[in-house]
Design a protein around this motif. Structure first.
Motif, PDB file in Angstrom:
ATOM      1  N   GLN A 147       1.368  -1.205  -0.005  1.00 58.00           N
ATOM      2  CA  GLN A 147      -0.199  -0.018  -0.101  1.00 58.00           C
ATOM      3  C   GLN A 147       0.846   0.988   0.270  1.00 58.00           C
ATOM      4  O   GLN A 147       1.717   0.802   0.481  1.00 58.00           O
ATOM      5  N   SER A 148       0.246   2.660  -0.781  1.00 61.62           N
ATOM      6  CA  SER A 148       0.877   3.027  -1.103  1.00 61.62           C
ATOM      7  C   SER A 148       2.772   3.536  -1.009  1.00 61.62           C
ATOM      8  O   SER A 148       3.199   3.686   0.109  1.00 61.62           O
ATOM      9  N   PRO A 149       2.475   3.229  -2.042  1.00 58.16           N
ATOM     10  CA  PRO A 149       2.050   2.686  -3.581  1.00 58.16           C
ATOM     11  C   PRO A 149       1.683   1.622  -3.437  1.00 58.16           C
ATOM     12  O   PRO A 149       1.967   0.870  -2.679  1.00 58.16           O
ATOM     13  N   PRO A 150       0.699   1.331  -4.280  1.00 51.42           N
ATOM     14  CA  PRO A 150       0.197  -0.061  -4.549  1.00 51.42           C
ATOM     15  C   PRO A 150       0.996  -1.298  -5.087  1.00 51.42           C
ATOM     16  O   PRO A 150       2.413  -0.620  -5.578  1.00 51.42           O
ATOM     17  N   LEU A 151       0.857  -2.350  -4.694  1.00 48.53           N
ATOM     18  CA  LEU A 151       2.118  -3.508  -5.358  1.00 48.53           C
ATOM     19  C   LEU A 151       2.304  -3.543  -6.432  1.00 48.53           C
ATOM     20  O   LEU A 151       1.148  -3.668  -7.268  1.00 48.53           O
ATOM     21  N   ASN A 152       3.794  -4.310  -6.568  1.00 48.40           N
ATOM     22  CA  ASN A 152       4.242  -4.260  -7.781  1.00 48.40           C
ATOM     23  C   ASN A 152       4.514  -4.949  -8.080  1.00 48.40           C
ATOM     24  O   ASN A 152       5.803  -4.362  -8.251  1.00 48.40           O
ATOM     25  N   LEU A 153       4.874  -6.055  -8.386  1.00 51.66           N
ATOM     26  CA  LEU A 153       5.291  -7.496  -7.939  1.00 51.66           C
ATOM     27  C   LEU A 153       5.384  -7.913  -9.404  1.00 51.66           C
ATOM     28  O   LEU A 153       6.524  -7.908  -9.325  1.00 51.66           O
ATOM     29  N   ALA A 154       5.289  -6.785 -10.741  1.00 50.05           N
ATOM     30  CA  ALA A 154       6.385  -7.186 -12.072  1.00 50.05           C
ATOM     31  C   ALA A 154       7.337  -6.481 -11.911  1.00 50.05           C
ATOM     32  O   ALA A 154       8.498  -6.678 -12.058  1.00 50.05           O
ATOM     33  N   LEU A 155       7.337  -5.048 -11.196  1.00 51.57           N
ATOM     34  CA  LEU A 155       8.319  -4.853 -10.853  1.00 51.57           C
ATOM     35  C   LEU A 155       9.475  -5.449 -10.112  1.00 51.57           C
ATOM     36  O   LEU A 155      10.498  -5.282  -9.923  1.00 51.57           O
ATOM     37  N   VAL A 156       8.809  -5.827  -9.030  1.00 51.75           N
ATOM     38  CA  VAL A 156       9.837  -6.567  -8.031  1.00 51.75           C
ATOM     39  C   VAL A 156      10.941  -7.430  -8.498  1.00 51.75           C
ATOM     40  O   VAL A 156      11.737  -7.618  -8.668  1.00 51.75           O
ATOM     41  N   ASP A 157       9.676  -8.486  -9.891  1.00 48.57           N
ATOM     42  CA  ASP A 157      10.635  -9.248 -10.635  1.00 48.57           C
ATOM     43  C   ASP A 157      11.504  -9.024 -11.479  1.00 48.57           C
ATOM     44  O   ASP A 157      12.924  -9.241 -11.793  1.00 48.57           O
ATOM     45  N   ARG A 158      11.380  -7.658 -12.393  1.00 54.07           N
ATOM     46  CA  ARG A 158      12.382  -7.596 -12.723  1.00 54.07           C
ATOM     47  C   ARG A 158      13.797  -6.720 -12.140  1.00 54.07           C
ATOM     48  O   ARG A 158      14.142  -7.166 -12.648  1.00 54.07           O
ATOM     49  N   LEU A 159      13.136  -6.214 -11.016  1.00 55.64           N
ATOM     50  CA  LEU A 159      14.615  -5.930 -10.529  1.00 55.64           C
ATOM     51  C   LEU A 159      15.250  -7.450  -9.637  1.00 55.64           C
ATOM     52  O   LEU A 159      16.690  -7.038  -9.752  1.00 55.64           O
TER      53      LEU A 159
END
Length: 285
Positions: A80-92
């Motif tokens: 939350q704050s900002p909303p979860l971005n699992l695709a960006l975590v995977d990219r990193l």
């Protein structure tokens, strides 16, 4: 060691003193850029100033954030704050491992996460073979674990704007007073407050506070190599019908069977497929 780089100047730590240095003319003519984290040789030019005469070979290099010789990527994200971005975590995760860095996942702002959201994140990365630390810069919970991971290393905090990277560093280094930005109420994205990469001493290591971002391109990879960055697939891939299986359209795929049985996280597998198709769509030449 370069602790901060900007334009044709940099701040170099040497012998316990930080000097403001410029690049020697021949280095600039050769197009040799300098990155935070570079090891350099210098010649002193006066009180507090110097000249970079050579940049030593790098053992690792990241383009975004731009830093050299890092050992560890601490990937910071929130539910939350900002909303979860699992695709960006995977990219990193892919980018860190492609660059030869170890990776630690840091779910920050856990004081805002529900137990269900936190459990979902834990399940998603259970097979990723990257330690997951649950932190809150507001309450200070588990920040000591991050210090332990950073000890003796050069680490970079990576993640989108607004996840709390600068706030974490402000807690770990009282008096640092890095600027912290508010979230945009309209799009729930953090405002960029960090404008360059700077190395900050934390415990027995160094941590880079780097600008955040929203999107990140995958590194240059052959599509067949993408699965190398998904360790949870490795044991199952050995029993796929085809040796060169990409775990997408092929029949008798043991990885897809493991997803169906719940042994590989379905969401992470779906993001793998998205990345695979992205790499396949890239021009080959």
């Amino acid at each position: 060691m370069v602790v901060r780089a900007y334009s044709n100047f940099c701040e170099v730590l040497t012998g316990g003193e930080t000097l403001t240095c410029r690049l020697r003319g021949r280095l600039k003519l050769a197009g040799h850029g300098i990155l935070t984290g570079d090891r350099v040789t210098i010649a002193e030019r006066g009180p507090g100033t110097g000249l970079v005469t050579a940049v030593l070979p790098r053992r690792s290099e990241l383009i975004r954030p731009p830093i050299a010789n890092a050992d560890l990527a601490v990937i910071v994200f929130t539910t939350q704050s900002p909303p979860l971005n699992l695709a960006l975590v995977d990219r990193l995760l892919i980018l860190a491992r492609h660059s030869g860095l170890d990776a630690v996942l840091c779910l920050n702002k856990t004081d805002l996460s529900s137990p269900e959201e936190t459990a979902m994140v834990v399940r998603s990365f259970a097979g990723a073979r990257a330690p997951l630390v649950l932190t809150s810069a507001l309450t200070g919970v588990n920040l000591g674990e991050l210090v332990d991971f950073v000890s003796g290393r050069v680490a970079v905090l990576a993640g989108q704007s607004g996840v709390g990277k600068s706030t974490i560093l402000n807690v770990l280094r009282p008096g640092l007073d890095l600027e912290v930005g508010d979230l945009s109420a309209k799009v729930q994205r953090g405002r960029h407050t960090t404008r360059g990469v700077r190395l900050i001493p934390v415990g027995d290591g160094w941590v880079a506070d780097a600008p955040g971002f929203v999107h990140l391109d995958l590194p240059a990879l052959a599509p067949a190599r993408l699965q190398e960055y998904y360790p949870e697939m490795a044991q199952f891939a050995e029993t796929c019908r085809f040796q060169d299986c990409l775990h997408d359209p092929e029949p008798d795929c043991a990885v897809k069977a493991a997803v169906a049985r719940g042994e590989i996280d379905a969401g992470r597998y779906q993001r793998y497929l998205g990345f695979l198709h992205e790499l396949q769509a890239r021009p080959r030449y």
